[in-house]
Scaffold this motif. Sequence first.
Motif, PDB file in Angstrom:
ATOM      1  N   ASP A   1     142.633  70.769   7.048  1.00  0.00           N
ATOM      2  CA  ASP A   1     141.986  71.449   8.167  1.00  0.00           C
ATOM      3  C   ASP A   1     140.874  70.624   8.808  1.00  0.00           C
ATOM      4  O   ASP A   1     140.501  70.886   9.951  1.00  0.00           O
ATOM      5  N   GLY A   2     140.315  69.676   8.048  1.00  0.00           N
ATOM      6  CA  GLY A   2     139.197  68.923   8.582  1.00  0.00           C
ATOM      7  C   GLY A   2     139.161  67.502   8.071  1.00  0.00           C
ATOM      8  O   GLY A   2     139.534  67.225   6.928  1.00  0.00           O
ATOM      9  N   LEU A   3     138.723  66.595   8.928  1.00  0.00           N
ATOM     10  CA  LEU A   3     138.552  65.186   8.567  1.00  0.00           C
ATOM     11  C   LEU A   3     137.121  64.798   8.867  1.00  0.00           C
ATOM     12  O   LEU A   3     136.652  64.964  10.004  1.00  0.00           O
TER      13      LEU A   3
ATOM     14  N   THR B   1     143.374  72.212  22.747  1.00  0.00           N
ATOM     15  CA  THR B   1     144.011  72.438  21.452  1.00  0.00           C
ATOM     16  C   THR B   1     143.070  73.242  20.553  1.00  0.00           C
ATOM     17  O   THR B   1     141.955  73.607  20.944  1.00  0.00           O
ATOM     18  N   HIS B   2     143.516  73.481  19.314  1.00  0.00           N
ATOM     19  CA  HIS B   2     142.684  74.182  18.336  1.00  0.00           C
ATOM     20  C   HIS B   2     141.846  73.217  17.500  1.00  0.00           C
ATOM     21  O   HIS B   2     141.172  73.648  16.561  1.00  0.00           O
ATOM     22  N   VAL B   3     141.884  71.932  17.827  1.00  0.00           N
ATOM     23  CA  VAL B   3     141.119  70.936  17.077  1.00  0.00           C
ATOM     24  C   VAL B   3     139.761  70.728  17.753  1.00  0.00           C
ATOM     25  O   VAL B   3     139.688  70.313  18.901  1.00  0.00           O
ATOM     26  N   ARG B   4     138.700  71.021  17.017  1.00  0.00           N
ATOM     27  CA  ARG B   4     137.355  70.796  17.518  1.00  0.00           C
ATOM     28  C   ARG B   4     136.869  69.424  17.046  1.00  0.00           C
ATOM     29  O   ARG B   4     137.326  68.900  16.032  1.00  0.00           O
ATOM     30  N   VAL B   5     135.921  68.847  17.771  1.00  0.00           N
ATOM     31  CA  VAL B   5     135.486  67.474  17.503  1.00  0.00           C
ATOM     32  C   VAL B   5     133.964  67.381  17.544  1.00  0.00           C
ATOM     33  O   VAL B   5     133.325  67.958  18.432  1.00  0.00           O
ATOM     34  N   SER B   6     133.399  66.651  16.580  1.00  0.00           N
ATOM     35  CA  SER B   6     131.953  66.420  16.542  1.00  0.00           C
ATOM     36  C   SER B   6     131.674  64.946  16.285  1.00  0.00           C
ATOM     37  O   SER B   6     132.363  64.307  15.490  1.00  0.00           O
TER      38      SER B   6
ATOM     39  N   LEU C   1     145.606  63.288  12.606  1.00  0.00           N
ATOM     40  CA  LEU C   1     145.640  64.132  13.794  1.00  0.00           C
ATOM     41  C   LEU C   1     146.923  64.962  13.918  1.00  0.00           C
ATOM     42  O   LEU C   1     146.849  66.157  14.258  1.00  0.00           O
ATOM     43  N   PRO C   2     148.110  64.412  13.658  1.00  0.00           N
ATOM     44  CA  PRO C   2     149.307  65.257  13.757  1.00  0.00           C
ATOM     45  C   PRO C   2     149.250  66.488  12.849  1.00  0.00           C
ATOM     46  O   PRO C   2     149.695  67.584  13.241  1.00  0.00           O
ATOM     47  N   LEU C   3     148.707  66.340  11.654  1.00  0.00           N
ATOM     48  CA  LEU C   3     148.580  67.479  10.740  1.00  0.00           C
ATOM     49  C   LEU C   3     147.541  68.478  11.241  1.00  0.00           C
ATOM     50  O   LEU C   3     147.737  69.695  11.158  1.00  0.00           O
TER      51      LEU C   3
END
Length: 274
Positions: free
Chosen positions: A83-85, A175-180, A125-127
């Motif tokens: 869920d997170g990297l 998308t549902h991917v948030r970025v910080s 990222l694909p996951l």
Amino acid sequence: MKIDGSVWVVTGAGNGMGRELTLQLLRRGARVAAVDLGGDALAETAALAGAGERLSTHVLDITDRDGVDALPRAVLTAHGAVDGLLNNAGIIQPFVPVAELDDAAIRRVMDVNFSGTLQLTRAFLPLLLERPEAHIANVSSMGGFFPFPGQTIYGASKAAVKLLTEGLYAELLDTHVRVSVIMPGAVNTAITAHSGVAGPAGMGDAEGSKVPMTSADKAARIMLDGIEKNRLHIYVGLDALLMSVAIKVAPRRAVSLVKKAMDKRQQTSPTPTG
């Protein structure tokens, strides 16, 4: 991004901020795949965590493309999802001007700090795009927006991480991917020792330093709080916040003052022997 019940990959998890991020993620209810170059350091993190199967350890050189490409499969095997990297691993350069750096030192800093972060992001990222909610958090630095003499290549690598992350933020808005992007100031992590370099007095590590430093546990708490609030920019430490203003309001004066301060510390440093 809700941390409780999520699965995170943390690089540089064997010591410093990476270790503290791992421990605090676990305390907040996450599962963690801890990644580091040092197996012994990862074992120490695991012993401190006492988290059982909620923590997996993965020995990896993040500049090894084949190893990075194989990591997502290993994490899925251990945890079933990602869920997170949190790209935390990084090194500084020797404290010398660009003209005195050799090619190997320049390549090493860029390969670890920028290319490693980029390749891990591309691998996961694909996951992450398959998840109902996901997050990418990349650790840049105060040095990524404010120049420090003797750390120019390090700063360039972290500036690249900053713009890479901001670009990802723009690309992933729908998308549902948030970025910080995380920008720490001076944090007590012993980064000079772990990077295999020596620093001038008052720089790098807390012992003997005259520079106020944020503790690793407080830094990790600020980072994770920012991630849970889906902040794009996460500043860690009052120094990072102040420098972010100074470089915009009075860049020439701010850089001049920092250079004078660093020159003074270098002049008071003991001459290395041996």
